[in-house]
Design a protein around this motif. Structure first.
Motif, mmCIF file in Angstrom:
data_model
loop_
_atom_site.group_PDB
_atom_site.id
_atom_site.type_symbol
_atom_site.label_atom_id
_atom_site.label_comp_id
_atom_site.label_asym_id
_atom_site.label_seq_id
_atom_site.Cartn_x
_atom_site.Cartn_y
_atom_site.Cartn_z
ATOM 1 N N LEU A 290 -3.691 18.139 22.858
ATOM 2 C CA LEU A 290 -2.393 18.544 23.386
ATOM 3 C C LEU A 290 -1.417 17.379 23.275
ATOM 4 N N VAL A 291 -0.262 17.636 22.649
ATOM 5 C CA VAL A 291 0.839 16.679 22.628
ATOM 6 C C VAL A 291 1.825 17.083 23.715
ATOM 7 N N VAL A 292 2.249 16.115 24.520
ATOM 8 C CA VAL A 292 3.206 16.402 25.598
ATOM 9 C C VAL A 292 4.466 15.574 25.390
ATOM 10 N N HIS A 293 5.584 16.271 25.202
ATOM 11 C CA HIS A 293 6.885 15.610 25.189
ATOM 12 C C HIS A 293 7.321 15.470 26.640
ATOM 13 N N ALA A 294 7.633 14.256 27.038
ATOM 14 C CA ALA A 294 7.768 13.931 28.458
ATOM 15 C C ALA A 294 9.126 14.285 29.059
ATOM 16 N N ARG A 295 9.632 15.465 28.732
ATOM 17 C CA ARG A 295 10.844 15.996 29.328
ATOM 18 C C ARG A 295 10.756 17.513 29.368
ATOM 19 N N THR A 296 11.530 18.144 30.234
ATOM 20 C CA THR A 296 11.628 19.599 30.248
ATOM 21 C C THR A 296 12.642 20.051 29.208
ATOM 22 N N LYS A 297 12.695 21.351 29.002
ATOM 23 C CA LYS A 297 13.718 21.899 28.121
ATOM 24 C C LYS A 297 15.094 21.569 28.674
ATOM 25 N N THR A 298 15.279 21.675 29.968
ATOM 26 C CA THR A 298 16.571 21.381 30.585
ATOM 27 C C THR A 298 16.966 19.926 30.401
ATOM 28 N N ASP A 299 15.988 19.035 30.395
ATOM 29 C CA ASP A 299 16.269 17.613 30.162
ATOM 30 C C ASP A 299 16.810 17.364 28.760
ATOM 31 N N GLY A 300 16.464 18.230 27.822
ATOM 32 C CA GLY A 300 16.877 18.030 26.438
ATOM 33 C C GLY A 300 16.292 16.745 25.879
ATOM 34 N N TYR A 301 17.174 15.893 25.373
ATOM 35 C CA TYR A 301 16.744 14.590 24.845
ATOM 36 C C TYR A 301 17.427 13.444 25.579
ATOM 37 N N ARG A 302 17.874 13.727 26.802
ATOM 38 C CA ARG A 302 18.505 12.676 27.596
ATOM 39 C C ARG A 302 17.450 11.726 28.133
ATOM 40 N N PRO A 303 17.656 10.413 27.957
ATOM 41 C CA PRO A 303 16.731 9.451 28.581
ATOM 42 C C PRO A 303 16.820 9.586 30.098
ATOM 43 N N PRO A 304 15.731 9.248 30.801
ATOM 44 C CA PRO A 304 14.481 8.716 30.251
ATOM 45 C C PRO A 304 13.486 9.819 29.929
ATOM 46 N N ALA A 305 12.425 9.438 29.232
ATOM 47 C CA ALA A 305 11.244 10.297 29.111
ATOM 48 C C ALA A 305 10.322 9.956 30.270
ATOM 49 N N HIS A 306 9.778 10.965 30.903
ATOM 50 C CA HIS A 306 8.990 10.771 32.121
ATOM 51 C C HIS A 306 7.508 10.613 31.761
ATOM 52 N N TRP A 307 7.188 9.475 31.187
ATOM 53 C CA TRP A 307 5.828 9.229 30.701
ATOM 54 C C TRP A 307 4.788 9.330 31.815
ATOM 55 N N HIS A 308 5.164 8.935 33.029
ATOM 56 C CA HIS A 308 4.190 8.947 34.130
ATOM 57 C C HIS A 308 3.704 10.360 34.437
ATOM 58 N N GLU A 309 4.526 11.376 34.123
ATOM 59 C CA GLU A 309 4.096 12.750 34.368
ATOM 60 C C GLU A 309 2.982 13.156 33.401
ATOM 61 N N ILE A 310 2.983 12.574 32.217
ATOM 62 C CA ILE A 310 1.911 12.876 31.272
ATOM 63 C C ILE A 310 0.572 12.421 31.842
ATOM 64 N N ALA A 311 0.587 11.348 32.630
ATOM 65 C CA ALA A 311 -0.656 10.867 33.248
ATOM 66 C C ALA A 311 -1.276 11.950 34.132
ATOM 67 N N ARG A 312 -0.445 12.689 34.849
ATOM 68 C CA ARG A 312 -0.957 13.765 35.716
ATOM 69 C C ARG A 312 -1.643 14.845 34.878
ATOM 70 N N ILE A 313 -1.058 15.153 33.740
ATOM 71 C CA ILE A 313 -1.664 16.141 32.851
ATOM 72 C C ILE A 313 -2.975 15.613 32.285
ATOM 73 N N ARG A 314 -2.938 14.384 31.795
ATOM 74 C CA ARG A 314 -4.132 13.799 31.171
ATOM 75 C C ARG A 314 -5.294 13.750 32.159
ATOM 76 N N GLU A 315 -5.021 13.421 33.390
ATOM 77 C CA GLU A 315 -6.081 13.303 34.387
ATOM 78 C C GLU A 315 -6.671 14.653 34.782
ATOM 79 N N SER A 316 -5.978 15.741 34.446
ATOM 80 C CA SER A 316 -6.426 17.069 34.883
ATOM 81 C C SER A 316 -7.267 17.798 33.852
ATOM 82 N N MET A 317 -7.489 17.166 32.681
ATOM 83 C CA MET A 317 -8.173 17.888 31.618
ATOM 84 C C MET A 317 -9.014 16.950 30.774
ATOM 85 N N ALA A 318 -9.932 17.552 30.020
ATOM 86 C CA ALA A 318 -10.895 16.750 29.259
ATOM 87 C C ALA A 318 -10.496 16.536 27.809
ATOM 88 N N ILE A 319 -9.606 17.366 27.259
ATOM 89 C CA ILE A 319 -9.250 17.210 25.848
ATOM 90 C C ILE A 319 -8.267 16.046 25.677
#
Length: 332
Positions: free
Chosen positions: A164-193
């Motif tokens: 799974l590739v995760v772009h660290a923003r919502t659709k509403t965020d568009g491409y405005r900085p910042p990217a919320h990299w820390h939220e990807i950690a929550r996803i990564r910790e919840s799954m094995a792939i």
């Protein structure tokens, strides 16, 4: 692991060819192939991803996965099965595109409001293709907010995706900085792939900080790689000298000749300017060349200018720089 992101309207197979020649990229993903209500003919798949005709690899030998976008699990499965016969390096599913037109037709990031549908799509595609063929997905943190990001990620994993590739923003965020990299950690910790982090990686230092915040070793590079074709090499070896302009410059003529085979003449200069617009964020020489070509649209004149680079002195195109303009290309 470093992946090259698709960028609709810019990072097509021609630019994939150029960027993978520079080195450092392990795998690419094609621009999305839009699936609606029928099985597409092979020529549609190969038009978007001509690497299917050469072992699903760029000329530099980097494997490419084909990306599908749609909302009907059965039709996506049928298209995945047809695509699998062409032997892509894998099939990727798009749950991240933020474009209004795509979302309005129930494609891309809008599907993140429906985790059950996301699961059904991945599961149907996984069943439709050979077991040895990887099925992966790309998503954003959500559509309007992040409330369902973990649920969507778990739905993708439970349906049989291998990555799974995760772009660290919502659709509403568009491409405005910042990217919320820390939220990807929550996803990564919840799954094995394996989870791949994506978004706002412009430099080797950004890559380091993204890895620290997300906990992901694997990264997907988009606009940063187009801006600095040496970025993947810099991420791999931060203490090595940067790839200089003299190694990038010859690729411009190769790129020009490559797009001549599939872009109509009136749009060719625009495609070159798109790339130069990004390159000038990193290279002063690209800014000078952009200024020289900015008002030229005739293909013959553009080619003459590019050919002149071969014998031009270092400062041949240095002149007053035009003001920076915004970067609006979209990574999907």
């Amino acid at each position: 692991m470093l992946l090259l992101a698709p960028m609709e309207g810019l990072l097509d197979f021609s630019l994939r060819d150029m960027l993978t020649r520079v080195g450092g990229i392990d795998r690419c993903v094609s621009e999305f192939i839009r699936v609606t209500d029928r099985v597409l003919p092979d020529r549609v798949f190969t038009r978007v991803m001509p690497e299917l005709l050469s072992g699903s690899r760029t000329p530099a030998g980097v494997p490419v996965r084909a990306q599908l976008l749609g909302s009907d699990p059965a039709v996506l499965a049928d298209n995945a099965a047809a695509l699998a016969r062409l032997q892509p390096a894998g099939i990727d599913l798009n749950f991240g595109c933020p474009a209004k037109t795509v979302n309005r037709h129930r494609g891309g990031a809008v599907l993140l409001d429906e985790p059950e549908l996301v699961h059904a799509i991945v599961a149907a595609v996984r069943r439709a293709v050979p077991a040895a063929m990887p099925v992966s997905a790309k998503m954003r943190l959500g559509h309007r907010d992040r409330s369902k990001m973990v649920e969507n990620a778990q739905a993708i994993a439970a349906a049989g995706a291998s990555e799974l590739v995760v772009h660290a923003r919502t659709k509403t965020d568009g491409y405005r900085p910042p990217a919320h990299w820390h939220e990807i950690a929550r996803i990564r910790e919840s799954m094995a792939i394996p989870v791949v982090a994506n978004g706002e990686i412009w430099t080797a230092d950004d890559a380091r900080r993204c890895r620290e915040a997300s906990g992901c070793d694997a990264l997907m590079l988009g606009r940063g790689m187009v801006t600095d074709p040496g970025l993947a090499l810099a991420v791999r070896s931060p203490h090595q000298p940067a790839v200089p302009w003299r190694q990038i410059e010859p690729l411009l003529l190769h790129y020009w000749h490559r797009i001549a085979g599939h872009v109509v003449p009136r749009h060719r200069a625009g495609r070159l300017k798109q790339w130069l617009n990004l390159l000038r964020r990193r290279f002063a020489e690209a800014q000078a060349l952009y200024d020289a070509v900015r008002c030229i649209n005739e293909p013959a004149r553009v080619e003459q200018l590019l050919l002149s680079l071969r014998s031009a002195p270092q400062d041949h195109f240095h002149q007053a720089s035009s003001p920076p303009i915004s970067v609006s290309e979209t990574t999907w």
